[in-house]
Design an enzyme around this catalytic site. Structure first.
Site, PDB file in Angstrom:
ATOM      1  N   TYR A 111       0.801  -1.227   0.000  1.00  0.00           N
ATOM      2  CA  TYR A 111       0.000   0.000   0.000  1.00  0.00           C
ATOM      3  C   TYR A 111       0.832   1.276   0.000  1.00  0.00           C
ATOM      4  CZ  TYR A 111      -4.322  -2.600   0.268  1.00  0.00           C
ATOM      5  OH  TYR A 111      -5.370  -3.423  -0.037  1.00  0.00           O
ATOM      6  N   GLU A 160      -8.704  -7.046   4.861  1.00  0.00           N
ATOM      7  CA  GLU A 160      -7.900  -8.124   4.275  1.00  0.00           C
ATOM      8  C   GLU A 160      -7.210  -8.943   5.359  1.00  0.00           C
ATOM      9  OE1 GLU A 160      -5.495  -5.929   1.500  1.00  0.00           O
ATOM     10  OE2 GLU A 160      -7.278  -5.365   0.358  1.00  0.00           O
TER      11      GLU A 160
END
Length: 408
Positions: free
Chosen positions: A95, A137
């Protein structure tokens, strides 16, 4: 929730993203892959080469900005993205990498218009989205009992041609243990090494069999497509490899079952499954799952394809129709072959026209599931709405570039 200081900059970005979004995403991917070529193993490189992935990301950024104050609209999209990311093995450390190159691309393309305040607002917005995705997630990885990017080896125990373009692969765990349970409608990612490109590619395939048969089955369509100018990432890269090179006894590496396009356990309303082309695969799993677990629940199965030669799992569908009195099927062949029989192999010639069907096939209190090409699903959804079916009664499966289309 985006801060009051950043909100005006995000809202003001909407028309800018409409105009420059695709240019920004092209720049982003160029920067990303130049700095981190290993991430090509996660992305669909033929989609990169054709431009569809850049368009998808541009649409995603635009939709996120346009719905920054509408979390109810974003929630189902985030859920689908989480499922896809888990199937791909996306990790938390990805990310910040993506965020850096996205902001750098915005700054490069917008130039002086990318003020420090605008970039700070997008950094905040991206950070909020990344945190939401990472949190969900993490839960999914824990529920599956795996680490991000961990795949299971399965053996192809049976390979069966289903139509001129679709072949089924029956899979069992290589270690002999039972495969994890799945919900009808879910998919797995299949990881294939492309030796000539020194690249691993992942593709998602719906599980096409009942969930309680002791194996997994994927039914893969050979994607011909058109080659690109340099043919470095030809269309159908993985599907052709599976069709041509993988045989019974070979080993595949796969993700856990993922996806939230599934049947609720407690729904007993009439079930209507509408699909076209290879979109039939999750519907066959849903059909068999419903017949096994809710044998009294009425099921209507509507399917459209070119003709009988392009009708995968046709014999299986016919057997189920004969065995189960609560099931009705309606098949539309666009261009029937000479040996296709009206009223036996198919009931409608041409495109599937819901407006021509009786209420018995399209009950007003039904639960509707759509899967197929994006244009097909949009046409059928509009037809259902025109018949008075409420929007909340309609669910549809989407992959790739279509994921955020309804938010635009």
């Amino acid at each position: 929730m985006i801060s009051a200081a950043s909100r005006p900059y995000i809202v003001a970005s909407v028309p800018v993203l409409r105009e420059h979004g695709l240019t920004i995403t092209r720049c982003f991917y160029q920067r990303l892959f130049a700095a981190h070529p290993e991430l090509k193993n996660i992305f669909n490189m033929p989609n990169q080469q054709s431009g569809t992935q850049q368009q998808a990301l541009a649409s995603a950024i635009f939709a996120y900005a346009a719905n920054i104050d509408n979390p109810d609209a974003l929630a189902p999209v985030i859920s689908r993205i989480v499922q896809k990311h888990v199937s791909l093995g996306v990790r938390e450390e990805h990310y910040p990498i993506v965020g850096k190159h996205l902001l750098d691309a915005i700054a490069e393309i917008l130039g002086a218009a990318a003020t420090p305040e605008l970039l700070a607002a997008w950094a905040e917005a991206y950070g909020l989205l990344a945190t939401a995705l990472i949190t969900e997630e993490r839960k999914q990885y824990q529920a599956h009992g795996i680490e991000p990017g961990e795949y299971r080896s399965v053996t192809v125990v049976r390979k069966q041609k289903e139509s001129e373009t679709v072949t089924s692969f029956y899979l069992e765990a290589t270690d002999g243990k039972a495969l994890p349970a799945f919900q009808p409608g879910q998919y797995i990612s299949v990881a294939v090494n492309i030796e000539q490109l020194a690249l691993r590619q992942l593709r998602q395939y719906s599980l096409s069999d009942a969930p309680d048969n002791g194996h997994w089955r994927i039914s893969v369509k050979r994607e011909e497509g058109s080659a690109t100018a340099d043919n470095s990432y030809p269309a159908g890269l993985v599907s052709n490899l599976l069709h041509d090179q993988y045989q019974e006894g070979d080993v595949l590496w796969v993700s856990p079952p993922c996806g939230d396009f599934v049947l609720p356990q407690d729904d007993d309303t009439p079930l209507v499954l509408i699909s076209a082309g290879v979109g039939v695969t999750p519907m066959m799993s849903m059909l068999q799952g419903s017949l096994q677990r809710s044998p009294q629940r009425p099921v209507n199965f509507l399917y459209a394809t070119l003709n009988g030669r392009h009708h995968p799992l046709k014999g299986e569908l016919s057997k189920l129709s004969r065995r189960h009195g609560q099931m009705r099927s309606h098949i539309a062949y666009e261009k029937p072959a000479d040996d296709d029989r009206l009223r036996m192999d198919y009931q409608q010639q041409g495109y599937l026209q819901l407006a021509q069907l009786p209420d018995a096939l399209l009950p007003h209190d039904g639960s509707y599931y759509l899967c197929g090409p994006t244009s097909f699903m949009q046409i059928q959804r509009n037809a259902l709405l025109a018949r008075g079916v409420a929007a909340h009664q309609i669910q549809q499966e989407v992959f790739g570039p279509s994921l955020l289309q309804h938010l635009q």
